[in-house]
Design a protein around this motif. Structure first.
Motif, PDB file in Angstrom:
ATOM      1  N   THR A 187      -5.607  -4.481  -9.406  1.00 32.22           N
ATOM      2  CA  THR A 187      -5.166  -3.321  -8.642  1.00 32.22           C
ATOM      3  C   THR A 187      -4.399  -3.801  -7.416  1.00 32.22           C
ATOM      4  N   LEU A 188      -3.696  -2.907  -6.769  1.00 27.52           N
ATOM      5  CA  LEU A 188      -2.907  -3.253  -5.590  1.00 27.52           C
ATOM      6  C   LEU A 188      -3.786  -3.836  -4.490  1.00 27.52           C
ATOM      7  N   SER A 189      -4.995  -3.275  -4.319  1.00 29.01           N
ATOM      8  CA  SER A 189      -5.877  -3.722  -3.245  1.00 29.01           C
ATOM      9  C   SER A 189      -6.473  -5.101  -3.495  1.00 29.01           C
ATOM     10  N   ARG A 236      -3.588  -3.768   3.254  1.00 31.50           N
ATOM     11  CA  ARG A 236      -3.325  -2.355   3.568  1.00 31.50           C
ATOM     12  C   ARG A 236      -2.208  -1.864   2.644  1.00 31.50           C
ATOM     13  N   ILE A 237      -2.398  -0.675   2.081  1.00 28.99           N
ATOM     14  CA  ILE A 237      -1.409  -0.074   1.188  1.00 28.99           C
ATOM     15  C   ILE A 237      -1.023   1.274   1.777  1.00 28.99           C
ATOM     16  N   CYS A 238       0.226   1.390   2.209  1.00 30.61           N
ATOM     17  CA  CYS A 238       0.700   2.602   2.863  1.00 30.61           C
ATOM     18  C   CYS A 238       1.749   3.283   1.993  1.00 30.61           C
ATOM     19  N   ILE A 239       1.613   4.580   1.841  1.00 23.59           N
ATOM     20  CA  ILE A 239       2.601   5.367   1.107  1.00 23.59           C
ATOM     21  C   ILE A 239       3.241   6.350   2.071  1.00 23.59           C
ATOM     22  N   LEU A 240       4.554   6.283   2.183  1.00 24.92           N
ATOM     23  CA  LEU A 240       5.296   7.164   3.072  1.00 24.92           C
ATOM     24  C   LEU A 240       5.581   8.487   2.367  1.00 24.92           C
ATOM     25  N   ASN A 241       5.264   9.580   3.047  1.00 24.77           N
ATOM     26  CA  ASN A 241       5.452  10.901   2.453  1.00 24.77           C
ATOM     27  C   ASN A 241       5.734  11.925   3.540  1.00 24.77           C
ATOM     28  N   PHE A 274      -4.605   2.412  -9.614  1.00 24.36           N
ATOM     29  CA  PHE A 274      -4.115   1.918  -8.330  1.00 24.36           C
ATOM     30  C   PHE A 274      -4.476   2.832  -7.168  1.00 24.36           C
ATOM     31  N   GLU A 275      -5.384   3.792  -7.376  1.00 24.78           N
ATOM     32  CA  GLU A 275      -5.578   4.827  -6.361  1.00 24.78           C
ATOM     33  C   GLU A 275      -6.531   4.417  -5.236  1.00 24.78           C
ATOM     34  N   LYS A 276      -7.124   3.233  -5.295  1.00 24.08           N
ATOM     35  CA  LYS A 276      -8.105   2.827  -4.300  1.00 24.08           C
ATOM     36  C   LYS A 276      -7.435   2.307  -3.026  1.00 24.08           C
ATOM     37  N   ASN A 277      -8.107   2.582  -1.894  1.00 23.88           N
ATOM     38  CA  ASN A 277      -7.710   2.049  -0.589  1.00 23.88           C
ATOM     39  C   ASN A 277      -6.263   2.378  -0.231  1.00 23.88           C
TER      40      ASN A 277
END
Length: 360
Positions: free
Chosen positions: A3-5, A10-15, A35-38
Motif C-alpha cells: 500500500t502507499l503507506s 504522509r499521503i496528501c490528496i489535494l481537492n 490504498f485508502e489507509k492513512n
C-alpha cells in the motif's frame, strides 16, 4: 499487497471543496486498490478566490495549483516529515498498482529526493544500473502523483517560489515547469518507474478549463510491444462499442475508423511503418490498443511491417483483449526494461521468460 503507506509517511490528496464528485470517485478507487489507509485530504486553494500577484502570468488555475503544492511542502517541512506523497484528485492507478509499486520501491535508490509515480517525460530518462524497473528522470511534467523526501523539501519549496523564473516566461510557466528546471540542473535525485503506476483520469482541468481524456504518458519505448488491431474496411465505424478501447489516429474520416494520414502512409512500407509507430505511441499514452483500417492495408501486409503482433478484430471482444494485452505489458516490464536498456541484473543479463514483478 503493498500500500502507499508502506513507503510514504504522509499521503496528501489535494481537492477543491466544491469538487466533491472527485473526492467520491477517488475514495472508491483507492478502496478498490487497498490504498485508502492513512490518507490526508488537503483543501486545495482556488486561484479564483485567491488571485495571483501582478507578476504571475499563467492563469488562476495554475496559481491555485502552486499554492496548494507549496502548502503541503511547507507543512511537511514544519512537521519534520521524512517524506510525503502528493496526489491530485484526478489521479488514477493501474489495476495492479500494489505489485508495481512494490517492485519499483524495492529497487528505488536510497538517495531519492523526488519520486514520480506518474508524469510526462519532457527529456528522455536514463536507466539505473542494477535496477531494471527504475529510471532516472531529467525533466518530468505533471503533478498528479509525486513524492518528496526531506532531503529535497526545503530546496524544492524555495525553488517553486522563485518568482523571477516565472516572470521570464510570459507565455505562462507552471509549477511543474519550474520543477522540470530543477530536474535538468540535478538539484536533487529524481526517479520514476519504467512504466507509470499512476495516470490522470478523464476530467475537466482546473488549470486549462478543457476536458482531458485519461492519460498516462508512458515512455514511448514500450509502444512497439503493443499489437495492432486490424479492422476490415467493410465494417466502417460500426464497432459495437469496441472503439472505446481502440485508437486509430486523431484524424478519422467520417463514418470510418480510417485515419486521414493513412492515404499517404499506405503508399510505401516505410511511410506506413512511420505512421504505425506514431499511432502506437499515441495509443499507449491513453492505454488503448492501436488499430488500422484502410482498403490498401491488408492483414498480411500489416503483419510483415509491425513486429509487435497483429490481431484481427472480433466484435465485442476488444475490452477483454485490451485489458489482457496491457496487463501482459505491465507484468513483463521488468524483463523488457532490462532488454531495452541492456541493463545487467545481478551480474548477468535478464533471462527471457523469467518471472517478473515477483517480489519478496
Amino acid at each position: 499487497m503493498a500500500t502507499l503507506s508502506d513507503y510514504f509517511e504522509r499521503i496528501c490528496i489535494l481537492n477543491l471543496p466544491y469538487k466533491p464528485e472527485r473526492r467520491e470517485r477517488l475514495t472508491r478507487h483507492l478502496a478498490e486498490q487497498g490504498f485508502e489507509k492513512n490518507i490526508t485530504w488537503v483543501r486545495s486553494y482556488s486561484g479564483d478566490k485567491m488571485p495571483p500577484p501582478a507578476w504571475w502570468n499563467a492563469g488562476n488555475g495554475a496559481w491555485g495549483c502552486l499554492l496548494s503544492h507549496a502548502r503541503v511542502l511547507a507543512e511537511a517541512i514544519a512537521d519534520g516529515i521524512e517524506n510525503v506523497l502528493i496526489l491530485e484528485d484526478d489521479v488514477v492507478f493501474q489495476p495492479d498498482a500494489g505489485s508495481l509499486l512494490k517492485g519499483f520501491m524495492k529497487q528505488a535508490p536510497d538517495d531519492w529526493g523526488q519520486i514520480y509515480l506518474g508524469g510526462q517525460h519532457l527529456k528522455d530518462p536514463t536507466p539505473v544500473a542494477g535496477s531494471s524497473y527504475v529510471l532516472k528522470c531529467h525533466c518530468v511534467n505533471r503533478t498528479h502523483a509525486f513524492a518528496v523526501h526531506k532531503r529535497a523539501m526545503v530546496r524544492m519549496h524555495q525553488h517553486i517560489w522563485h518568482a523571477p523564473d516565472y516572470m521570464q516566461h510570459p507565455g505562462g510557466w507552471h509549477v511543474d515547469h519550474q520543477l522540470g528546471t530543477a530536474h535538468e540542473r540535478g538539484d536533487w535525485s529524481v526517479y520514476g518507474p519504467s512504466y507509470w503506476i499512476a495516470g490522470q483520469d478523464a476530467e475537466w482541468s482546473n488549470i486549462s478549463g478543457r476536458y482531458n481524456s485519461r492519460h498516462w504518458w508512458h515512455p514511448c519505448t514500450w509502444s512497439k510491444h503493443l499489437p495492432f488491431i486490424w479492422l476490415p474496411p467493410a465494417v466502417g465505424a460500426t464497432l459495437h462499442g469496441d472503439e472505446r478501447w481502440l485508437h486509430g489516429g486523431y484524424n478519422l474520416k467520417p463514418n470510418t475508423f480510417e485515419d486521414i494520414g493513412l492515404d499517404v502512409a499506405a503508399i510505401s512500407d516505410d511511410r506506413l511503418s512511420a505512421w504505425l509507430n506514431v499511432a502506437a505511441r499515441e495509443a499507449l499514452d491513453i492505454e488503448k490498443l492501436p488499430a488500422v483500417q484502410h482498403p490498401y492495408i491488408g492483414i498480411d501486409r500489416l503483419k510483415k511491417i509491425w513486429h509487435g503482433g497483429v490481431i484481427p478484430w472480433a466484435p465485442r471482444c476488444m475490452e477483454r483483449t485490451a485489458s489482457m494485452q496491457l496487463h501482459d505489458l505491465r507484468t513483463r516490464v521488468l524483463e523488457l526494461s532490462g532488454e531495452e536498456y541492456d541493463i545487467p541484473k545481478h551480474g548477468g543479463h535478464p533471462q527471457a521468460g523469467s518471472p517478473v514483478l515477483t517480489v519478496d
